[in-house]
Design an enzyme around this catalytic site. Sequence first.
Site, short mmCIF file in Angstrom:
data_model
loop_
_atom_site.label_atom_id
_atom_site.label_comp_id
_atom_site.label_asym_id
_atom_site.label_seq_id
_atom_site.Cartn_x
_atom_site.Cartn_y
_atom_site.Cartn_z
N ASN A 164 0.76 -1.18 0.04
CA ASN A 164 0.06 -0.02 -0.04
C ASN A 164 0.80 1.01 0.08
O ASN A 164 0.37 2.34 -0.69
CB ASN A 164 -0.87 -0.12 1.33
CG ASN A 164 -0.21 -0.10 2.50
OD1 ASN A 164 0.59 -0.87 2.90
ND2 ASN A 164 -0.79 0.79 3.38
N GLY A 238 1.96 -4.71 8.20
CA GLY A 238 0.86 -5.39 7.31
C GLY A 238 -0.19 -5.67 8.29
O GLY A 238 -0.50 -4.92 9.18
N SER A 239 -1.09 -6.80 8.26
CA SER A 239 -2.20 -7.35 8.72
C SER A 239 -1.77 -7.61 10.39
O SER A 239 -0.63 -8.20 10.42
CB SER A 239 -2.76 -8.29 8.08
OG SER A 239 -2.41 -9.37 8.19
N GLU A 260 4.09 -3.01 12.76
CA GLU A 260 3.09 -2.07 12.52
C GLU A 260 1.87 -3.00 11.61
O GLU A 260 2.22 -3.12 10.75
CB GLU A 260 3.48 -0.81 11.82
CG GLU A 260 2.25 0.12 11.92
CD GLU A 260 2.46 1.40 11.13
OE1 GLU A 260 1.76 1.45 10.02
OE2 GLU A 260 3.27 2.41 11.51
N LEU A 261 0.77 -2.83 12.64
CA LEU A 261 -0.18 -3.85 11.97
C LEU A 261 -1.51 -2.87 11.65
O LEU A 261 -1.31 -1.56 11.18
CB LEU A 261 -0.58 -4.73 12.94
CG LEU A 261 0.65 -5.34 13.25
CD1 LEU A 261 0.25 -6.57 14.57
CD2 LEU A 261 1.52 -6.27 12.44
N GLU A 392 -11.64 -3.60 10.22
CA GLU A 392 -10.90 -2.67 9.31
C GLU A 392 -11.37 -2.86 8.02
O GLU A 392 -11.35 -4.25 7.54
CB GLU A 392 -9.34 -2.75 9.72
CG GLU A 392 -8.63 -2.01 8.69
CD GLU A 392 -6.96 -2.19 8.91
OE1 GLU A 392 -6.21 -1.40 9.00
OE2 GLU A 392 -6.79 -3.39 9.23
#
Length: 523
Positions: A164, A238-239, A260-261, A392
């Site tokens: 992204n 990511g997730s 970092e999710l 989300e």
Amino acid sequence: MTTAPHLATTSALPRDLVERLLARARAGGAESVPVFAPATGAKIADLPQSSLSDIDAAFVTARAAQRRWAAVPVRERMAVLRRFHDLVLAEQGTILDIVQTEAGKSRVHAFDEVGDVAVNARYYATEAARLLSPRSPRGVMPVLTKVEVHHRPKGVVAVISPWNYPLALAASDALPALVAGNAVVARPDNQTALTALWAIDAAERAGLPAGLWQAVLGRGSVIGGEVIARADYVDYTGSSATGRTIGRQAGERLIGCSLELGGKNPLLVLGDADVDAAARIAVRACFASAGQLCESIERIYVHDGVYDRFVTAFTAATKSVRLGSDLDYSYEMGSLTFPRQLDTVTAHVEDAVAKGATVLAGGRARPDLGPYFYEPTVLEGVRAGMTVHREETFGPVVSVYRVHSDDEAVEQANDTPYGLNASVWSRDTARARKVAARVRAGSVNVNEGFIAAWGSVAAPSGGLGISGTGRRHGPEGLLKYVDTQTIAVQRGVPIAPLPGMSESMWAKTMTLYFGVMKALRQK
């Protein structure tokens, strides 16, 4: 809704550029996968995939390069970052074309990535020497015990970056690892691998030694575990679901990781907010990169006294967003990147509407513009039991809620397992800061959406709860890539009973010493 009058015209990338970048990947396996431009469906490249032998070779090369790099003075490493900063800005036209083509986003949101990399490079090129300098804390026996704390690079860092924000999350996490004396083996997403390869190419042209920053290509489910199995530290964005898996894998090897999710980020509009400014900035905060941003806003809580005015202004601003992804600054929002993102967005909106929510703006796909375009969407009347209420979306969908007090706004904002980013709007910044301090999030912006905190790279950024662990940016974003080593030199008197002194007398002497040190307020 203002849209392009034709299908997006994102052009194919120059073939010589694609081939030059692909030559930089450690990817000599027999398999290749086709990669397509989200905005048009046109093929970008057949992307070679890395074999196990490619991964092994990458780490062997990286370890040899890292040993030499760690011996290079830190100020010489910082000089590479300064030159990299200049190259990113000077050649932004090329990298913006690549990012737009691979990710499908608008150029204005692609430029956010250029800015992110530039400010991170500048920060660490300025601060690394100070942050990595040895320090001398007080020893157990002042004067007699001399202590030094040194920083040692971890070794080879795995940077596993998503699709992204392919430039920002590939380069801005690698730069502090490199300036700290590490090597990096990157595993970018297949969809946006050319962006990461361009960053490596630019870094080497800025003076980074060959082999110090490499990329292996492949699906995370295929090669991700192999990369982690060889790394000394893992940096992943990511997730939340994948973050849990990576955390377990790192824990089994007793290596560190930074994760970092996801996020379900709230924006709070207090009763005294500048409604027009809040509505205008909320559009960018919600729909940057078509909402495919961990930091983006998906929930807006508005005080009853300004609710109607805010919703009217915000809905009008959302409907005016120009959709398209030509390689220029003509459009304000681009395409989603994958069919699965389009499916998720569609499912969330349809489920909400079926259960009683109202679409105030957007709410439909735009195949007339490209295969994965979806209009920026505002929902009202979202409640518990609707998928979009808790999960989300990671797309251009936001829900607005009416609240009657600051306390209610904070309570609703904190009603989530996520805790990445938040935004608070008020004309009274002292009031807003008090509210912000009560919001459970790693970063809270006052009178801004996410860029104020994110772009302030001297301060740490990261999540709470299932939004992750570890931090990027600031001193923490560099020091996570080093181990500390304490060297203590004892001079004169040993820390032990003197000759002829009994253990009992030693204990009494030390007890007296501890009391004196406390009285003197010595650490």
